[in-house]
Design a protein around this motif. Structure first.
Motif, mmCIF file in Angstrom:
data_model
loop_
_atom_site.group_PDB
_atom_site.id
_atom_site.type_symbol
_atom_site.label_atom_id
_atom_site.label_comp_id
_atom_site.label_asym_id
_atom_site.label_seq_id
_atom_site.Cartn_x
_atom_site.Cartn_y
_atom_site.Cartn_z
ATOM 1 N N UNK A 1 0.823 -1.213 0.000
ATOM 2 C CA UNK A 1 0.000 0.000 0.000
ATOM 3 C C UNK A 1 0.856 1.262 0.000
ATOM 4 N N UNK A 2 1.968 1.217 0.779
ATOM 5 C CA UNK A 2 2.859 2.378 0.822
ATOM 6 C C UNK A 2 3.433 2.661 -0.558
ATOM 7 N N UNK A 3 3.783 1.536 -1.241
ATOM 8 C CA UNK A 3 4.335 1.699 -2.591
ATOM 9 C C UNK A 3 3.303 2.313 -3.526
ATOM 10 N N UNK A 4 2.034 1.880 -3.376
ATOM 11 C CA UNK A 4 0.982 2.448 -4.203
ATOM 12 C C UNK A 4 0.813 3.939 -3.938
ATOM 13 N N UNK A 5 0.913 4.300 -2.636
ATOM 14 C CA UNK A 5 0.782 5.708 -2.284
ATOM 15 C C UNK A 5 1.906 6.553 -2.847
ATOM 16 N N UNK A 6 3.119 6.000 -2.822
ATOM 17 C CA UNK A 6 4.252 6.729 -3.387
ATOM 18 C C UNK A 6 4.092 6.900 -4.890
ATOM 19 N N UNK A 7 3.618 5.847 -5.540
ATOM 20 C CA UNK A 7 3.412 5.913 -6.982
ATOM 21 C C UNK A 7 2.364 6.951 -7.336
ATOM 22 N N UNK A 8 1.262 6.955 -6.562
ATOM 23 C CA UNK A 8 0.205 7.930 -6.822
ATOM 24 C C UNK A 8 0.704 9.350 -6.576
ATOM 25 N N UNK A 9 1.486 9.518 -5.503
ATOM 26 C CA UNK A 9 2.035 10.834 -5.187
ATOM 27 C C UNK A 9 3.003 11.325 -6.252
ATOM 28 N N UNK A 10 3.818 10.409 -6.767
ATOM 29 C CA UNK A 10 4.770 10.776 -7.815
ATOM 30 C C UNK A 10 4.039 11.217 -9.077
ATOM 31 N N UNK A 11 2.980 10.483 -9.417
ATOM 32 C CA UNK A 11 2.238 10.823 -10.625
ATOM 33 C C UNK A 11 1.493 12.148 -10.433
ATOM 34 N N UNK A 12 0.992 12.375 -9.216
ATOM 35 C CA UNK A 12 0.307 13.635 -8.941
ATOM 36 C C UNK A 12 1.280 14.811 -9.069
ATOM 37 N N UNK A 13 2.515 14.613 -8.587
ATOM 38 C CA UNK A 13 3.537 15.656 -8.714
ATOM 39 C C UNK A 13 3.865 15.904 -10.189
ATOM 40 N N UNK A 14 3.951 14.815 -10.958
ATOM 41 C CA UNK A 14 4.231 14.930 -12.378
ATOM 42 C C UNK A 14 3.135 15.745 -13.082
ATOM 43 N N UNK A 15 1.877 15.481 -12.773
ATOM 44 C CA UNK A 15 0.775 16.203 -13.391
ATOM 45 C C UNK A 15 0.806 17.681 -13.023
ATOM 46 N N UNK A 49 12.767 20.933 -18.079
ATOM 47 C CA UNK A 49 13.953 20.232 -17.583
ATOM 48 C C UNK A 49 13.639 19.550 -16.255
ATOM 49 N N UNK A 50 12.971 20.281 -15.391
ATOM 50 C CA UNK A 50 12.583 19.701 -14.094
ATOM 51 C C UNK A 50 11.617 18.543 -14.290
ATOM 52 N N UNK A 51 10.682 18.707 -15.184
ATOM 53 C CA UNK A 51 9.700 17.656 -15.461
ATOM 54 C C UNK A 51 10.387 16.426 -16.045
ATOM 55 N N UNK A 52 11.305 16.644 -16.948
ATOM 56 C CA UNK A 52 12.012 15.519 -17.564
ATOM 57 C C UNK A 52 12.870 14.772 -16.543
ATOM 58 N N UNK A 53 13.502 15.529 -15.653
ATOM 59 C CA UNK A 53 14.334 14.899 -14.622
ATOM 60 C C UNK A 53 13.490 14.035 -13.695
ATOM 61 N N UNK A 54 12.280 14.493 -13.395
ATOM 62 C CA UNK A 54 11.391 13.723 -12.517
ATOM 63 C C UNK A 54 11.053 12.377 -13.143
ATOM 64 N N UNK A 55 10.655 12.355 -14.411
ATOM 65 C CA UNK A 55 10.292 11.086 -15.041
ATOM 66 C C UNK A 55 11.516 10.195 -15.233
ATOM 67 N N UNK A 56 12.705 10.820 -15.336
ATOM 68 C CA UNK A 56 13.925 10.039 -15.495
ATOM 69 C C UNK A 56 14.302 9.339 -14.192
ATOM 70 N N UNK A 60 9.782 4.226 -12.571
ATOM 71 C CA UNK A 60 9.016 3.059 -12.108
ATOM 72 C C UNK A 60 7.780 3.483 -11.323
ATOM 73 N N UNK A 61 7.965 4.432 -10.419
ATOM 74 C CA UNK A 61 6.838 4.899 -9.609
ATOM 75 C C UNK A 61 5.778 5.570 -10.486
ATOM 76 N N UNK A 62 6.232 6.365 -11.451
ATOM 77 C CA UNK A 62 5.292 7.067 -12.307
ATOM 78 C C UNK A 62 4.479 6.098 -13.165
ATOM 79 N N UNK A 63 5.146 5.089 -13.706
ATOM 80 C CA UNK A 63 4.423 4.097 -14.503
ATOM 81 C C UNK A 63 3.407 3.365 -13.639
ATOM 82 N N UNK A 64 3.826 3.012 -12.407
ATOM 83 C CA UNK A 64 2.913 2.332 -11.490
ATOM 84 C C UNK A 64 1.746 3.227 -11.097
ATOM 85 N N UNK A 65 1.986 4.547 -11.077
ATOM 86 C CA UNK A 65 0.940 5.492 -10.702
ATOM 87 C C UNK A 65 -0.013 5.828 -11.847
ATOM 88 N N UNK A 66 0.295 5.372 -13.059
ATOM 89 C CA UNK A 66 -0.630 5.591 -14.180
ATOM 90 C C UNK A 66 -0.078 6.406 -15.332
#
Length: 603
Positions: A1-15, A49-56, A60-66
């Motif tokens: 569940x923690x991993x899911x939360x991190x993934x969701x949080x990472x994707x939310x930050x990306x958006x 640049x900041x956005x690209x660095x985040x996905x780089x 894994x977390x971003x893909x898991x987050x959607x």
């Protein structure tokens, strides 16, 4: 569940970062590509640049987050657009390479293609709608990629991308039968016309200034004599073309496309090798998920220190008269004392309603619909002899650009290239209030097109862009087109013809640079390599057309102001001889009238 939360949080930050970057991108995109505003582009680059660095770093977390592949493709596409906009703003070749590398990587990884196809077969209305949106993104992306590939002269890439664009439009029409694709059908038609005109002579050299071919060391000493006086450098240019049914793709017309390249340095071999290596590295396949393998800083390391910087160019697409004048005013504000501004105007002298009353040089229905060159003198009753016409439909003062509209800008050195059947409006003899002899401080150099374009009987020249511009930017191809030569030329014959042409241009340059009494207007710009090349090609163009017509008809000939010396006039033996040699090499001497002119000279 923690991993899911991190993934969701990472994707939310990306958006969130994506939304912020998109806002900065919109501000940068909406600003004109001249007169400053580059700080908005830098802010957008920083955000991506900041956005690209985040996905780089957190892929894994971003893909898991959607995170979906097309979202990464959209980010990379925006970066490519920023690079291309920087190229248009600064004329830096490395920015054009940066755009190409990003676009090539997006295409090779299929960021948009896979997502669009999956949505099509998904079945639900939601997936169907999303698939259409992604397909539109892919279509626009390929169109942008095509423009960059054309400017990079990547022939194989252009051929492949144009085929892919056609097939994708057909696929999308089948997948979405209720959607109207009229706009994309028109894009494909424009692309076909553009590629046909641009690729008429595939073995030809680049239009850019190449030190190996365009620089003539034997003349450098003669040209150096002008350096003791005032010398002007071309640092800014305004390029605009506004013709009815002109050849174009997206917002790049064929005439401005040619002139844009003509005012740039050809990259050296080391530069091209570096670009190729980067391109190959950019095609690493990674279909497992969104990839971070594209280096956002790659083009900052691409340099070509052996070449000076390119002149900056403002390409103004289909402007109103007031918009064009505003652009000129903005650019003139930043001109340095040793700068000269080149203004290239390719436009009709007739409104749409008056075009139909003119007679044309060919009888084909297509040429009648598209030609802007009347065979007869314009009808003086329609009062269209004293202006250029900038407008989509109708007629009237707001669309008319008069020579005197440019007089305020003669407070600065100007080099005007006017390509229009009403170019004579800029001659003092034709109009007392014309720009020549009415300057406000700086004399103007003008190259003016013929009033009537020349062509072999029954040949159509309108599908190849303006003939005058063609001679100034690609003189070998323009000569072949004028003489009615097809693209099926033996490679050795064509290479020999180019050698003859280069020798002729070198000879013309030597004659001009040693001429006694050369007007100082030309003398102060002759040391500039780009402007000198335009002047020499003008001499060639004028002489070729002079020998193409047996009668002395000034309306077929281009003119210049001030006048060039008699030593480079068309009937000078030294000017005629290389053209005769060129025509004989291409076996078209019977299409010219050298004997007639020689007889006249003897008389």
């Amino acid at each position: 569940m923690a991993a899911d939360g991190e993934a969701t949080g990472a994707y939310r930050e990306f958006k969130a970062l994506t939304e912020a970057a998109d806002r900065k991108f919109a501000r940068a995109r909406d600003l004109p590509l001249y007169g400053g505003g580059d700080h908005h582009s830098r802010k957008a680059f920083k955000a991506y640049t900041r956005l690209w660095r985040l996905q780089l770093e957190r892929r894994r977390e971003l893909v898991a987050g959607g995170l979906r592949r097309w979202e990464i493709g959209e980010v990379a596409s925006r970066i490519g657009q920023l690079y291309y906009a920087r190229y248009l703003r600064t004329a830096e070749p490395r920015s054009l390479v940066g755009a190409y590398v990003f676009y090539e990587a997006i295409y090779s990884r299929g960021y948009f293609a896979a997502a669009g196809q999956a949505a099509v077969v998904g079945g639900s209305d939601k997936h169907h709608h999303q698939g259409l949106l992604i397909r539109y993104k892919e279509l626009r992306f390929i169109a942008r990629f095509l423009v960059v590939a054309m400017l990079m002269r990547r022939v194989e890439a252009v051929d492949h991308l144009s085929g892919r664009l056609r097939s994708l439009v057909e696929e999308t029409k089948s997948a979405y039968p209720k959607t109207n694709f009229k706009e994309w059908k028109q894009v494909l038609q424009e692309l076909g016309r553009f590629l046909k005109a641009d690729g008429a002579y595939k073995g030809s050299r680049s239009l850019r200034y190449d030190n190996l071919f365009d620089s003539f060391p034997s003349n450098l000493a003669s040209i150096a004599r002008f350096h003791s006086k005032r010398v002007l450098k071309l640092k800014e240019a305004v390029l605009t073309s506004y013709r009815r049914n002109e050849v174009k793709f997206t917002e790049l017309t064929l005439d401005t496309f040619r002139m844009l390249q003509c005012l740039e340095w050809e990259p050296t071999g080391s530069y091209q090798i570096a670009a190729k290596e980067l391109t190959e590295n950019g095609t690493i396949s990674d279909q497992s998920g969104p990839s971070g393998l594209i280096d956002i800083h790659l083009s900052s390391e691409i340099s070509d220190g052996s070449l000076p910087s390119n002149p900056q160019k403002a390409i103004v697409y289909h402007p109103t008269v007031s918009h064009l004048l505003a652009v000129l005013a903005t650019i003139c504000e930043d001109l340095s004392q040793d700068s000269i501004l080149l203004v290239y105007l390719s436009a009709s002298g007739f409104s749409e309603q008056n075009i139909t009353s003119q007679k044309y040089a060919t009888s084909s229905s297509y040429a009648k619909a598209t030609s802007v060159y009347p065979i007869d003198k314009p009808n003086s009753n329609v009062n269209s002899d004293n202006h250029l016409w900038l407008g989509p439909r109708g007629s009237g003062g707001p669309n008319n650009l008069y020579p005197e509209d440019l007089i305020p800008f003669t407070r600065y050195p100007l080099f005007l290239v006017i390509d229009s059947e009403n170019s004579h409006a800029f001659k003092a003899e034709a109009q007392l209030q014309a720009i020549h002899n009415a300057e406000k401080g700086e004399p103007v150099a003008l190259l003016l097109s013929p009033r009537i374009a020349s062509a072999m009987p029954g040949a159509e020249s309108t599908g190849n862009g303006s003939q005058f511009t063609y001679f100034l930017t690609a003189p070998m191809q323009a000569f072949c087109q004028l003489a009615g030569i097809t693209s099926d030329i033996d490679s050795d014959t064509y290479a020999n013809a180019e050698t003859i042409l280069l020798s002729a241009l070198e000879q013309y340059e030597g004659i001009l640079s040693t001429s006694v009494g050369l007007n100082n207007v030309w003398g102060q710009i002759l040391p500039d390599v780009f402007l000198r090349r335009l002047i020499i090609r003008f001499i060639f163009c004028r002489a070729v057309i002079f020998y193409f017509h047996p009668e002395e008809n000034g309306e077929h000939l281009p003119t210049c102001l001030p006048s060039l010396p008699a030593s480079v006039s068309p009937n000078a033996e030294a000017i005629m001889a290389p053209i005769l040699e060129l025509a004989e090499n291409l076996v078209v001497s019977d299409r010219f009238h050298f004997r007639h002119s020689v007889c006249n000279n003897k008389k």
